[in-house]
Design a protein around this motif. Sequence first.
Motif: not given
Length: 266
Positions: A106-114, A89-92, A49-63
């Motif tokens: 051999r990994a499969v990416g998903l989110s809790g929506v899947d 779900r996309g970048v990280v 399970v992964h996080g991504g707090g810092a990257m979200i902050t970066d992207w909120l700024g960029k967007m």
Amino acid sequence: MSTGAQTTTLVKTQTTTVVKIGGSTLGSQDTSLQDVVTLHRAGARPVVVHGGGAMITDWLGKMQVESVFVDGLRSTSREALDVVVGVLRGVVNAQLVAELGAVGGRAVGLSGVDGGCVRAERYDERLGYVGRVTGVDGDFVASLLDAGVIPVIAPIGLEAPAQPLNINADTVAGEVARALGADSLVFLTDVDGLLDAEKQLVSEVDAERARALRADGVLTGGMIPKIDACFRAAEVGVRAFIANGTQPGTLRQIATGEAAGTRILG
Ligand SMILES: Nc1ncnc2c1ncn2[C@@H]1O[C@H](COP(=O)(O)OP(=O)(O)OP(=O)(O)O)[C@@H](O)[C@H]1O
Ligand SMILES: [Mg+2]
């Protein structure tokens, strides 16, 4: 260090381990992903399970999406949610799946929506599209493990019938570990574990000590949901740890029973 050499020294194991990889550790030169693959090769059933707090902050700024804080918690507007879902779900997630592949997993990416595997609901309208977990479909996650892949879960939940929600990754990791009846839950972050007022590592912590550290303002911020998730998981017998994911070999050390980081005494 070759992956093959690591495999030979690991006892064959079928244990289920949920590994939460902090956004804070992403991109650092650690061995967490190799360690996950080594565990998998040795017969274990790792779930990432992964996080991504810092990257979200970066992207909120960029967007140029404004962040609004309510009692220290970031509120997630409709616009911010799009960024959160896109980044997690996309970048990280895609990057982690790719990197696990590069080291032989051999990994499969998903989110809790899947598969609707992480059910959630909004709990405070001031926080917008932030969810709390109402249920996890452990059988669905287990079916991916049965298929021989490493599930890599982005912390987005599904509010019925069709609303994705932003959820703290630590909370998702703890609830996934509970639902799976995992043997262990390991939080890999950017500090050595839970630190006391003198910044010394607390190698074992029970609920009482955690409460005291929190009351004293020593246990704050991003450490709070980790500790809460550890005790939630420990309630059902999951062995929980918080350790430094930026140091090589941390996960491997924990898997082989060596002391590393903070162990939760549930
Ligand atoms: N008592 C404490 N001991 C150790 N760290 C603490 C403590 N209290 C607060 N923290 C903070 O918690 C941080 C770790 O949580 P943080 O949410 O920043 O990272 P993460 O959960 O690994 O990453 P992400 O949130 O992106 O998934 C540490 O870097 C530290 O600043
Ligand atoms: Mg965090």
